[in-house]
Design a protein around this motif. Sequence first.
Motif, mmCIF file in Angstrom:
data_model
loop_
_atom_site.group_PDB
_atom_site.id
_atom_site.type_symbol
_atom_site.label_atom_id
_atom_site.label_comp_id
_atom_site.label_asym_id
_atom_site.label_seq_id
_atom_site.Cartn_x
_atom_site.Cartn_y
_atom_site.Cartn_z
ATOM 1 N N GLU A 123 36.045 45.028 74.148
ATOM 2 C CA GLU A 123 37.168 44.234 74.649
ATOM 3 C C GLU A 123 37.258 44.314 76.170
ATOM 4 N N ARG A 124 37.075 45.526 76.717
ATOM 5 C CA ARG A 124 37.131 45.680 78.172
ATOM 6 C C ARG A 124 35.991 44.912 78.842
ATOM 7 N N TRP A 125 34.790 44.992 78.268
ATOM 8 C CA TRP A 125 33.641 44.294 78.833
ATOM 9 C C TRP A 125 33.880 42.780 78.827
ATOM 10 N N ASN A 126 34.343 42.251 77.712
ATOM 11 C CA ASN A 126 34.586 40.817 77.631
ATOM 12 C C ASN A 126 35.701 40.374 78.569
ATOM 13 N N ALA A 127 36.672 41.246 78.808
ATOM 14 C CA ALA A 127 37.742 40.894 79.740
ATOM 15 C C ALA A 127 37.214 40.764 81.161
ATOM 16 N N VAL A 128 36.348 41.687 81.548
ATOM 17 C CA VAL A 128 35.755 41.621 82.889
ATOM 18 C C VAL A 128 34.902 40.365 83.018
ATOM 19 N N LEU A 129 34.072 40.088 82.017
ATOM 20 C CA LEU A 129 33.229 38.904 82.100
ATOM 21 C C LEU A 129 34.054 37.618 81.989
ATOM 22 N N GLY A 130 35.219 37.695 81.343
ATOM 23 C CA GLY A 130 36.117 36.545 81.336
ATOM 24 C C GLY A 130 36.646 36.250 82.733
ATOM 25 N N ARG A 131 36.988 37.302 83.476
ATOM 26 C CA ARG A 131 37.420 37.095 84.853
ATOM 27 C C ARG A 131 36.255 36.642 85.730
ATOM 28 N N ALA A 132 35.055 37.138 85.415
ATOM 29 C CA ALA A 132 33.868 36.672 86.136
ATOM 30 C C ALA A 132 33.634 35.178 85.879
ATOM 31 N N ARG A 133 33.929 34.736 84.648
ATOM 32 C CA ARG A 133 33.806 33.308 84.335
ATOM 33 C C ARG A 133 34.761 32.495 85.198
ATOM 34 N N ASP A 134 35.976 32.998 85.405
ATOM 35 C CA ASP A 134 36.924 32.293 86.268
ATOM 36 C C ASP A 134 36.372 32.180 87.689
ATOM 37 N N ALA A 135 35.745 33.263 88.177
ATOM 38 C CA ALA A 135 35.141 33.224 89.508
ATOM 39 C C ALA A 135 33.981 32.236 89.544
ATOM 40 N N TRP A 136 33.177 32.212 88.466
ATOM 41 C CA TRP A 136 32.067 31.269 88.367
ATOM 42 C C TRP A 136 32.579 29.827 88.404
#
Length: 472
Positions: A123-136
């Motif tokens: 869950e923590r990993w997906n949350a970080v990559l979700g925020r990375a998606r917003d940056a992308w």
Amino acid sequence: MARIAVIGAGMGAMATAARLAVAGHQVTVYERGTTYGGAVGRYEREGFAFDTGPGLLHLPAVYRDLFVKTGKRPLETCVDMVQVNPAVRHVLPHHGIDVTLPGASRGGVAAAMESAFGTGAGERWNAVLGRARDAWDATRRPLLEEPLRPGARRSLGDDPYPALRRSGLLRRRPPTLAEVADRELGGALAELLTGVVRGYGIDPATAPASAAVLPYMEQTFGSWYVRGGMRALATAVYERCLERKVAFVFGAEVREVLVADGRAAGVRLADGGEAAADTVVCGIDPRQLPAGSLPWPSDALPARGDDVPGRITLLLALRGARPATAVHRTVVHAPGTQVTVMRPDDPATRPDEEHEAVTVSAVPGPGTSEPTELLNLAEKAVQGLRERLLWHEVRTPADIEAATGAPGGAVPPPALAGAGGRLLRPANTTALPGLYLAGGWAHPGGGLAHAGMTGALVAGLIVEGAEFRGSQ
């Protein structure tokens, strides 16, 4: 029809040349070495074959688009490209963790994280990559698909990663990637995030949090391998250039960009010969040209980033068959460092099924500056490595410099938003009319995909002029 001189035969330069030739221009590529591909090289010995540059491709759509726009035969008919699955194996021996992540499966990655790192890790990993998606999503077009225009450097200097805010120092400045990893992931899981970014030659301790787009990109778009080795991709691009009547002159080192009437007018070669041109595309680091030959003051360029490292690589010929359970890419993490081990399941890389070709690479640093140190870490990924070793070749940053001309063997990373624009590359246009920059040392930066993107950007600027708004 304009005469266009392209300096260098790297991937970005060839992608530019092919697109310009399709647009009806007369294109000639001048390459100091004896072959094409730049850093995408190949080493062969005694039936073994190794990639000496990038071992995988991310964002394959860049080259699919190149082939669609430059000819009738799509990329898939020119190379046999496969998605790597499992995507990657991570070994953290100091934590006793060995985890293999599947490709193209967000849920599968989360499940593997939970099993290896404990409850909540996925869950923590997906949350970080979700925020990375917003940056992308916020920066993909201006950072990758549009020319770098005046003012863009300022706007892209702000970090788009929506990091969780806390009190104290981090309220006064954006967090670094290392701080985000420690705060939002913690412990061994944080090392996976920082390790992926470190593999691009970027220091997580100084990188902006937006660097999280790199693992997001890998997990979302996958990792792709070309059977026969990544050199086969360079060959396919070169052959597409030949199909479009691009001329190549090898052993032709460019010493100077000629200027006439206030614009680029051709190139002068090391042998004293001159080649007139209406437009010049510099597909190498401009600072490879001798001092005084640049058509503008050297301090007028954005900093090249002398801290951009090269890589040390070991090419290992092993006796014994590649195990069926072996993973194509393994990253072995150690405190503050890591090595990447490539074990392609490709008959073209070995003399027969009773041998295996393995490539080990790292950014030189504490624990990875000597071949024996790399072997020690690689043993964590390849069981019985030393007992199986027939011979090995070492390629240092100095070797890379000799082969490609890149100062210090430096391998430019992709451009990133944030850090005040420090990790952006020079724009594709220059202060000299008729001179353009392509390849990894120009916008949008290094890596196979990013270098290829300069082909669309530079060709668009030359063909459509200043009104070109970017690739579609």
